[in-house]
Design a protein around this motif. Structure first.
Motif, PDB file in Angstrom:
ATOM      1  N   TYR A   1       0.854  -1.189   0.000  1.00 24.00           N
ATOM      2  CA  TYR A   1       0.000   0.000   0.000  1.00 24.00           C
ATOM      3  C   TYR A   1       0.894   1.244   0.000  1.00 24.00           C
ATOM      4  O   TYR A   1       1.917   1.281   0.694  1.00 24.00           O
ATOM      5  CB  TYR A   1      -0.873   0.000   1.260  1.00 24.00           C
ATOM      6  N   LEU A   2       0.503   2.268  -0.768  1.00 26.50           N
ATOM      7  CA  LEU A   2       1.243   3.531  -0.821  1.00 26.50           C
ATOM      8  C   LEU A   2       0.261   4.692  -0.803  1.00 26.50           C
ATOM      9  O   LEU A   2      -0.623   4.779  -1.659  1.00 26.50           O
ATOM     10  CB  LEU A   2       2.095   3.593  -2.090  1.00 26.50           C
ATOM     11  N   SER A   3       0.407   5.589   0.186  1.00 19.49           N
ATOM     12  CA  SER A   3      -0.434   6.787   0.205  1.00 19.49           C
ATOM     13  C   SER A   3       0.162   7.822  -0.737  1.00 19.49           C
ATOM     14  O   SER A   3       1.379   7.954  -0.856  1.00 19.49           O
ATOM     15  CB  SER A   3      -0.534   7.351   1.626  1.00 19.49           C
ATOM     16  N   VAL A   4      -0.727   8.518  -1.440  1.00 24.99           N
ATOM     17  CA  VAL A   4      -0.330   9.528  -2.418  1.00 24.99           C
ATOM     18  C   VAL A   4      -1.277  10.707  -2.259  1.00 24.99           C
ATOM     19  O   VAL A   4      -2.469  10.522  -1.996  1.00 24.99           O
ATOM     20  CB  VAL A   4      -0.439   8.969  -3.862  1.00 24.99           C
TER      21      VAL A   4
ATOM     22  N   SER B   1       7.408   5.902  -7.506  1.00 25.57           N
ATOM     23  CA  SER B   1       8.553   5.081  -7.910  1.00 25.57           C
ATOM     24  C   SER B   1       8.348   3.647  -7.473  1.00 25.57           C
ATOM     25  O   SER B   1       8.013   3.387  -6.317  1.00 25.57           O
ATOM     26  CB  SER B   1       9.843   5.597  -7.273  1.00 25.57           C
ATOM     27  N   MET B   2       8.567   2.744  -8.405  1.00 29.19           N
ATOM     28  CA  MET B   2       8.566   1.305  -8.134  1.00 29.19           C
ATOM     29  C   MET B   2      10.002   0.857  -8.340  1.00 29.19           C
ATOM     30  O   MET B   2      10.505   0.899  -9.469  1.00 29.19           O
ATOM     31  CB  MET B   2       7.628   0.584  -9.107  1.00 29.19           C
ATOM     32  N   ARG B   3      10.665   0.472  -7.260  1.00 33.87           N
ATOM     33  CA  ARG B   3      12.107   0.206  -7.317  1.00 33.87           C
ATOM     34  C   ARG B   3      12.439  -1.242  -6.976  1.00 33.87           C
ATOM     35  O   ARG B   3      11.962  -1.771  -5.986  1.00 33.87           O
ATOM     36  CB  ARG B   3      12.833   1.118  -6.326  1.00 33.87           C
ATOM     37  N   ASN B   4      13.293  -1.831  -7.795  1.00 38.51           N
ATOM     38  CA  ASN B   4      13.852  -3.139  -7.473  1.00 38.51           C
ATOM     39  C   ASN B   4      15.156  -2.873  -6.736  1.00 38.51           C
ATOM     40  O   ASN B   4      16.116  -2.366  -7.313  1.00 38.51           O
ATOM     41  CB  ASN B   4      14.109  -3.949  -8.744  1.00 38.51           C
TER      42      ASN B   4
ATOM     43  N   ALA C   1      11.637  -7.547  -1.350  1.00 38.42           N
ATOM     44  CA  ALA C   1      10.419  -7.046  -1.987  1.00 38.42           C
ATOM     45  C   ALA C   1      10.744  -5.731  -2.691  1.00 38.42           C
ATOM     46  O   ALA C   1      11.662  -5.017  -2.282  1.00 38.42           O
ATOM     47  CB  ALA C   1       9.336  -6.816  -0.933  1.00 38.42           C
ATOM     48  N   PRO C   2      10.006  -5.388  -3.738  1.00 35.38           N
ATOM     49  CA  PRO C   2      10.232  -4.080  -4.361  1.00 35.38           C
ATOM     50  C   PRO C   2       9.917  -2.960  -3.367  1.00 35.38           C
ATOM     51  O   PRO C   2       9.143  -3.148  -2.426  1.00 35.38           O
ATOM     52  CB  PRO C   2       9.264  -4.056  -5.548  1.00 35.38           C
ATOM     53  N   TYR C   3      10.531  -1.817  -3.595  1.00 32.86           N
ATOM     54  CA  TYR C   3      10.344  -0.652  -2.723  1.00 32.86           C
ATOM     55  C   TYR C   3       9.478   0.360  -3.476  1.00 32.86           C
ATOM     56  O   TYR C   3       9.745   0.672  -4.642  1.00 32.86           O
ATOM     57  CB  TYR C   3      11.710  -0.053  -2.389  1.00 32.86           C
ATOM     58  N   PHE C   4       8.453   0.851  -2.802  1.00 36.42           N
ATOM     59  CA  PHE C   4       7.526   1.803  -3.408  1.00 36.42           C
ATOM     60  C   PHE C   4       7.580   3.117  -2.630  1.00 36.42           C
ATOM     61  O   PHE C   4       7.511   3.114  -1.398  1.00 36.42           O
ATOM     62  CB  PHE C   4       6.098   1.244  -3.386  1.00 36.42           C
ATOM     63  N   GLU C   5       7.705   4.219  -3.359  1.00 38.62           N
ATOM     64  CA  GLU C   5       7.807   5.527  -2.742  1.00 38.62           C
ATOM     65  C   GLU C   5       7.112   6.554  -3.629  1.00 38.62           C
ATOM     66  O   GLU C   5       7.098   6.423  -4.842  1.00 38.62           O
ATOM     67  CB  GLU C   5       9.284   5.895  -2.586  1.00 38.62           C
ATOM     68  N   ALA C   6       6.529   7.573  -3.000  1.00 37.61           N
ATOM     69  CA  ALA C   6       5.923   8.679  -3.745  1.00 37.61           C
ATOM     70  C   ALA C   6       6.583   9.982  -3.305  1.00 37.61           C
ATOM     71  O   ALA C   6       6.855  10.185  -2.129  1.00 37.61           O
ATOM     72  CB  ALA C   6       4.419   8.744  -3.495  1.00 37.61           C
ATOM     73  N   VAL C   7       6.845  10.844  -4.274  1.00 37.04           N
ATOM     74  CA  VAL C   7       7.355  12.182  -4.008  1.00 37.04           C
ATOM     75  C   VAL C   7       6.303  13.149  -4.531  1.00 37.04           C
ATOM     76  O   VAL C   7       5.942  13.109  -5.716  1.00 37.04           O
ATOM     77  CB  VAL C   7       8.702  12.436  -4.718  1.00 37.04           C
TER      78      VAL C   7
ATOM     79  N   THR D   1       6.284   9.763   0.718  1.00 39.56           N
ATOM     80  CA  THR D   1       5.643   8.694   1.477  1.00 39.56           C
ATOM     81  C   THR D   1       6.285   7.376   1.033  1.00 39.56           C
ATOM     82  O   THR D   1       6.789   7.268  -0.086  1.00 39.56           O
ATOM     83  CB  THR D   1       4.110   8.632   1.243  1.00 39.56           C
ATOM     84  N   GLN D   2       6.274   6.392   1.917  1.00 48.46           N
ATOM     85  CA  GLN D   2       6.852   5.090   1.612  1.00 48.46           C
ATOM     86  C   GLN D   2       5.766   4.018   1.696  1.00 48.46           C
ATOM     87  O   GLN D   2       4.840   4.133   2.503  1.00 48.46           O
ATOM     88  CB  GLN D   2       7.975   4.743   2.604  1.00 48.46           C
ATOM     89  N   GLY D   3       5.916   3.004   0.853  1.00 46.71           N
ATOM     90  CA  GLY D   3       4.956   1.914   0.832  1.00 46.71           C
ATOM     91  C   GLY D   3       5.043   1.051   2.084  1.00 46.71           C
ATOM     92  O   GLY D   3       6.075   0.948   2.730  1.00 46.71           O
ATOM     93  N   VAL D   4       3.912   0.404   2.391  1.00 44.28           N
ATOM     94  CA  VAL D   4       3.798  -0.509   3.531  1.00 44.28           C
ATOM     95  C   VAL D   4       3.303  -1.850   2.997  1.00 44.28           C
ATOM     96  O   VAL D   4       2.259  -1.915   2.335  1.00 44.28           O
ATOM     97  CB  VAL D   4       2.793   0.038   4.587  1.00 44.28           C
ATOM     98  N   LYS D   5       4.051  -2.908   3.281  1.00 49.53           N
ATOM     99  CA  LYS D   5       3.651  -4.235   2.839  1.00 49.53           C
ATOM    100  C   LYS D   5       2.390  -4.648   3.578  1.00 49.53           C
ATOM    101  O   LYS D   5       2.332  -4.582   4.811  1.00 49.53           O
ATOM    102  CB  LYS D   5       4.783  -5.233   3.089  1.00 49.53           C
ATOM    103  N   ILE D   6       1.345  -5.042   2.831  1.00 49.41           N
ATOM    104  CA  ILE D   6       0.075  -5.423   3.445  1.00 49.41           C
ATOM    105  C   ILE D   6      -0.233  -6.909   3.276  1.00 49.41           C
ATOM    106  O   ILE D   6      -1.181  -7.426   3.842  1.00 49.41           O
ATOM    107  CB  ILE D   6      -1.099  -4.562   2.917  1.00 49.41           C
TER     108      ILE D   6
END
Length: 160
Positions: A41-44, A64-67, A134-140, A154-159
């Protein structure tokens, strides 16, 4: 007396160099591949409140979807964008997308797109091999007006 004024016509901003591009990235996964599945989950924020609940600032969001693996591939199979009320706005990814080691893919929600509102969300589904990060998800989020600027992440949270 008369006055002459010249104004240089400015070019429109070119496409960002790392625009989100799906064509040619789809991949079929074999059923016998031993992959772990997860969801993040990622808040934007498309907008944020300023001074009161009646005044908002519009924001540009870069997702951003980062490996973060140096040697292993991960796969993103879903990138769904929801508004403040939980309504699905758009599905950016509907099939498996390959994300090479240390690669980043981006989705840009433009400042004029207010559809997400003040509480927009993304949910990503992904797959990776055992013992792979796991991939890393972040929003700027960013907004500029005159000499004022605003930005935060914001940073993603594994759900799952």
């Amino acid at each position: 007396m008369f006055l002459i004024s010249c104004e240089k016509k400015q070019k429109e901003d070119p496409e960002p160099p790392h625009s989100f591009e799906l064509r040619g990235r789809e991949i079929k996964l074999n059923a016998e591949d031993s992959l772990n599945s997860g969801s993040t989950y990622l808040s934007v924020y498309s907008q944020i409140y300023s001074l009161s609940e009646h005044r908002t600032h519009d924001l540009t969001a870069t997702i951003s979807m980062r490996n973060i693996n140096l040697q292993d591939t991960v796969y993103i199979s879903k990138a769904d964008y929801y508004d403040t009320h939980g309504n699905l706005i758009s599905s950016f990814i509907n099939e498996n997308i390959l994300l090479k080691p240390m690669e980043t893919l981006e989705i840009v929600i433009e400042e004029v797109d207010k559809s997400g509102g003040t509480g927009a969300n993304f949910v990503f589904d992904w797959q990776a091999k055992d013992n792979v990060h796991a991939p890393y998800f972040e929003a700027v989020m960013i907004s500029t007006s005159g000499k004022q600027g605003l930005s935060f992440t914001t940073q993603g949270v594994k759900i799952k």
